[in-house]
Write a protein that holds these residues in place. Structure first.
Motif, mmCIF file in Angstrom:
data_model
loop_
_atom_site.group_PDB
_atom_site.id
_atom_site.type_symbol
_atom_site.label_atom_id
_atom_site.label_comp_id
_atom_site.label_asym_id
_atom_site.label_seq_id
_atom_site.Cartn_x
_atom_site.Cartn_y
_atom_site.Cartn_z
ATOM 1 N N ILE A 1 12.911 -45.717 -19.581
ATOM 2 C CA ILE A 1 12.682 -47.046 -20.156
ATOM 3 C C ILE A 1 11.237 -47.264 -20.550
ATOM 4 O O ILE A 1 10.536 -47.210 -19.992
ATOM 5 C CB ILE A 1 13.289 -48.316 -19.464
ATOM 6 C CG1 ILE A 1 13.049 -49.462 -20.127
ATOM 7 C CG2 ILE A 1 12.448 -48.145 -18.009
ATOM 8 C CD1 ILE A 1 13.655 -50.510 -19.391
ATOM 9 N N THR A 2 10.969 -47.238 -21.840
ATOM 10 C CA THR A 2 9.874 -47.195 -22.688
ATOM 11 C C THR A 2 9.339 -48.613 -22.774
ATOM 12 O O THR A 2 9.785 -49.224 -23.763
ATOM 13 C CB THR A 2 9.639 -46.263 -24.007
ATOM 14 O OG1 THR A 2 10.030 -45.116 -23.656
ATOM 15 C CG2 THR A 2 8.218 -46.532 -24.528
ATOM 16 N N MET A 3 8.469 -48.994 -22.297
ATOM 17 C CA MET A 3 7.854 -50.471 -22.424
ATOM 18 C C MET A 3 6.429 -50.794 -21.456
ATOM 19 O O MET A 3 6.335 -50.040 -20.614
ATOM 20 C CB MET A 3 8.823 -51.515 -21.906
ATOM 21 C CG MET A 3 9.148 -51.606 -20.501
ATOM 22 S SD MET A 3 10.475 -52.769 -20.113
ATOM 23 C CE MET A 3 10.081 -54.110 -21.228
ATOM 24 N N ASP A 4 5.829 -51.587 -21.943
ATOM 25 C CA ASP A 4 4.656 -52.219 -21.251
ATOM 26 C C ASP A 4 4.847 -53.075 -19.941
ATOM 27 O O ASP A 4 5.903 -54.111 -20.106
ATOM 28 C CB ASP A 4 3.747 -52.827 -22.375
ATOM 29 C CG ASP A 4 2.350 -53.166 -21.672
ATOM 30 O OD1 ASP A 4 2.172 -53.438 -20.498
ATOM 31 O OD2 ASP A 4 1.493 -53.423 -22.471
ATOM 32 N N ILE A 5 4.616 -52.412 -18.931
ATOM 33 C CA ILE A 5 5.056 -53.160 -17.681
ATOM 34 C C ILE A 5 4.396 -54.606 -17.494
ATOM 35 O O ILE A 5 4.867 -55.232 -16.482
ATOM 36 C CB ILE A 5 4.555 -52.433 -16.465
ATOM 37 C CG1 ILE A 5 3.269 -52.313 -16.362
ATOM 38 C CG2 ILE A 5 5.403 -51.133 -16.366
ATOM 39 C CD1 ILE A 5 2.640 -51.501 -14.905
ATOM 40 N N THR A 6 3.530 -55.107 -18.303
ATOM 41 C CA THR A 6 2.854 -56.166 -18.379
ATOM 42 C C THR A 6 3.674 -57.469 -19.109
ATOM 43 O O THR A 6 3.505 -58.523 -19.073
ATOM 44 C CB THR A 6 1.644 -56.278 -18.832
ATOM 45 O OG1 THR A 6 1.388 -56.038 -20.060
ATOM 46 C CG2 THR A 6 0.485 -55.391 -18.117
ATOM 47 N N GLU A 7 4.829 -57.045 -19.817
ATOM 48 C CA GLU A 7 5.584 -57.825 -20.593
ATOM 49 C C GLU A 7 6.389 -58.687 -19.595
ATOM 50 O O GLU A 7 6.664 -58.332 -18.527
ATOM 51 C CB GLU A 7 6.494 -57.063 -21.360
ATOM 52 C CG GLU A 7 5.874 -56.508 -22.723
ATOM 53 C CD GLU A 7 6.888 -55.663 -23.555
ATOM 54 O OE1 GLU A 7 8.030 -55.907 -23.514
ATOM 55 O OE2 GLU A 7 6.529 -54.818 -24.281
ATOM 56 N N GLU A 8 6.657 -59.967 -19.812
ATOM 57 C CA GLU A 8 7.455 -60.804 -19.085
ATOM 58 C C GLU A 8 8.771 -60.547 -18.461
ATOM 59 O O GLU A 8 8.909 -60.511 -17.357
ATOM 60 C CB GLU A 8 7.365 -62.301 -19.630
ATOM 61 C CG GLU A 8 7.824 -63.144 -18.508
ATOM 62 C CD GLU A 8 7.737 -64.743 -19.201
ATOM 63 O OE1 GLU A 8 8.350 -65.818 -18.512
ATOM 64 O OE2 GLU A 8 7.069 -65.040 -20.294
ATOM 65 N N SER A 9 9.252 -59.688 -19.312
ATOM 66 C CA SER A 9 10.714 -59.141 -19.154
ATOM 67 C C SER A 9 10.788 -57.913 -18.537
ATOM 68 O O SER A 9 11.847 -57.676 -17.999
ATOM 69 C CB SER A 9 11.451 -59.495 -20.512
ATOM 70 O OG SER A 9 10.991 -58.328 -21.206
ATOM 71 N N ALA A 10 9.557 -57.305 -18.317
ATOM 72 C CA ALA A 10 9.607 -55.972 -17.890
ATOM 73 C C ALA A 10 10.064 -55.702 -16.551
ATOM 74 O O ALA A 10 11.133 -54.853 -16.218
ATOM 75 C CB ALA A 10 7.967 -55.220 -18.055
ATOM 76 N N PRO A 11 9.814 -56.573 -15.452
ATOM 77 C CA PRO A 11 10.278 -56.283 -14.181
ATOM 78 C C PRO A 11 11.795 -56.188 -13.941
ATOM 79 O O PRO A 11 12.379 -55.326 -13.444
ATOM 80 C CB PRO A 11 9.284 -57.390 -13.317
ATOM 81 C CG PRO A 11 8.529 -57.623 -13.983
ATOM 82 C CD PRO A 11 8.650 -57.547 -15.295
ATOM 83 N N GLN A 12 12.431 -57.108 -14.513
ATOM 84 C CA GLN A 12 13.810 -57.456 -14.564
ATOM 85 C C GLN A 12 14.302 -56.295 -15.406
ATOM 86 O O GLN A 12 15.631 -55.459 -14.967
ATOM 87 C CB GLN A 12 14.293 -58.661 -15.138
ATOM 88 C CG GLN A 12 13.961 -60.122 -14.184
ATOM 89 C CD GLN A 12 14.566 -59.820 -13.015
ATOM 90 O OE1 GLN A 12 15.602 -59.288 -12.611
ATOM 91 N NE2 GLN A 12 13.772 -60.604 -11.856
ATOM 92 N N LEU A 13 14.034 -55.981 -16.390
ATOM 93 C CA LEU A 13 14.537 -54.724 -17.064
ATOM 94 C C LEU A 13 14.359 -53.562 -16.642
ATOM 95 O O LEU A 13 15.388 -52.708 -16.810
ATOM 96 C CB LEU A 13 13.873 -54.730 -18.657
ATOM 97 C CG LEU A 13 14.422 -56.057 -19.819
ATOM 98 C CD1 LEU A 13 13.306 -55.774 -20.804
ATOM 99 C CD2 LEU A 13 15.791 -56.064 -19.937
ATOM 100 N N LEU A 14 13.444 -53.296 -15.949
ATOM 101 C CA LEU A 14 13.271 -51.945 -15.248
ATOM 102 C C LEU A 14 14.279 -51.880 -13.935
ATOM 103 O O LEU A 14 15.015 -50.968 -13.776
ATOM 104 C CB LEU A 14 11.728 -51.949 -14.666
ATOM 105 C CG LEU A 14 10.818 -51.772 -15.508
ATOM 106 C CD1 LEU A 14 9.533 -51.827 -14.978
ATOM 107 C CD2 LEU A 14 10.718 -50.236 -16.279
ATOM 108 N N VAL A 15 14.418 -53.051 -13.226
ATOM 109 C CA VAL A 15 15.222 -53.012 -12.385
ATOM 110 C C VAL A 15 16.771 -52.823 -12.682
ATOM 111 O O VAL A 15 17.569 -52.185 -12.100
ATOM 112 C CB VAL A 15 15.147 -54.128 -11.498
ATOM 113 C CG1 VAL A 15 16.137 -54.340 -10.322
ATOM 114 C CG2 VAL A 15 13.808 -54.191 -10.821
#
Length: 266
Positions: free
Chosen positions: A57-71
């Motif tokens: 999953i390619t994304m900047d981990i500082t994006e607000e939605s990143a934690p939930q999307l990663l999980v």
């Protein structure tokens, strides 16, 4: 296999230490979800590891939605989440004069705040399987060099986070949180960074003894192998611990008389 049937989420997993950890985990029977910023690198890594064993999953981990999307990616692909490796990091030089507010905010966002938010998002799933978190810090967390001020601060914050959550989450949720602090590692980015700083192309073949008594620095694979213990059940009840992976003592080291000139660029 030490990680058989476990699912591991690895940030900053497309290159360097993160990639080595991902490969090591798969070799030990785990499924991995890797994150990074370059789509091509993510595709290439999944092709190498196999689509049955990995997802990206390619994304900047500082994006607000990143934690939930990663999980969510881990759960939707593999049905569970057993471990989180907070490896992604922003590494850049700064000192007391050059450190500006936007710069240090970005540094803290990537290296300290995002790992906390990812742990928070993953906690319900980690709790259900008595999983674990492994934070990848740096020996600079203990103080750092003058030109690594902001970076050292951010890794110091990560180390305190590890100590704090490693106690509270293990008591309340059965989730272990530990950290390794690597020393100098020969990653692709480090090779390029040093060349950009004016050092010769093969600078890593001639490291001063002050930095490398072994006459070389670590490989990503050596760091990855060390991670296996912390991610496996062999770790038992060990939590809230920080392990330095370095060639020499960080505190109380006896510096040679000529150390001041030994770090000069060649």
């Amino acid at each position: 296999m030490r990680l058989k049937d476990k699912v591991v989420l690895i940030t900053g997993g497309y290159t360097g230490i993160g990639k080595a950890i991902a490969k090591c985990c798969v070799q030990e029977g785990a499924k991995v979800v890797v994150n990074g910023l370059d789509e091509e690198f993510g595709l290439a890594l999944v092709k190498e590891l196999g689509a049955d064993n990995s997802a990206y999953i390619t994304m900047d981990i500082t994006e607000e939605s990143a934690p939930q999307l990663l999980v969510k990616k881990a759960i939707s692909k593999f049905g569970q989440l057993n471990a989180v490796v907070n490896n992604a990091a922003y590494i850049a030089s700064s000192n007391i004069v050059s450190t500006e507010v936007p710069f240090i905010k970005r540094m803290l966002a990537v290296n300290s705040i995002a790992p906390l938010m990812i742990i928070q998002a993953a906690l319900p799933h980690l709790s259900s399987v008595r999983g674990c978190v492994l934070n990848i810090g740096s020996i600079n967390a203990w103080g750092g060099e003058p030109d690594l001020l902001a970076y050292s601060m951010s890794k110091g914050a990560l180390m305190t986070l590890t100590r704090n959550l490693g106690d509270s989450l293990f008591r309340e949720n059965g989730v272990r949180v530990n950290q390794i602090n690597p020393g100098w590692v020969l990653t692709e980015k480090e090779i390029l960074n040093k060349k950009e700083q004016g050092m010769k192309a093969d600078w890593y073949k001639d490291i001063p003894d002050i930095f490398a008594p072994a006459q070389r620095i670590f490989t990503p694979e050596e760091i990855a192998v060390a991670c296996l213990y912390w991610l496996s059940d062999e770790c038992g009840p060990v939590s809230s611990q920080v392990m330095d992976l370095e060639q020499f003592p960080i505190i109380g080291r006896n510096l040679p008389k000529n150390w001041e000139g030994s770090h000069k660029k060649k």
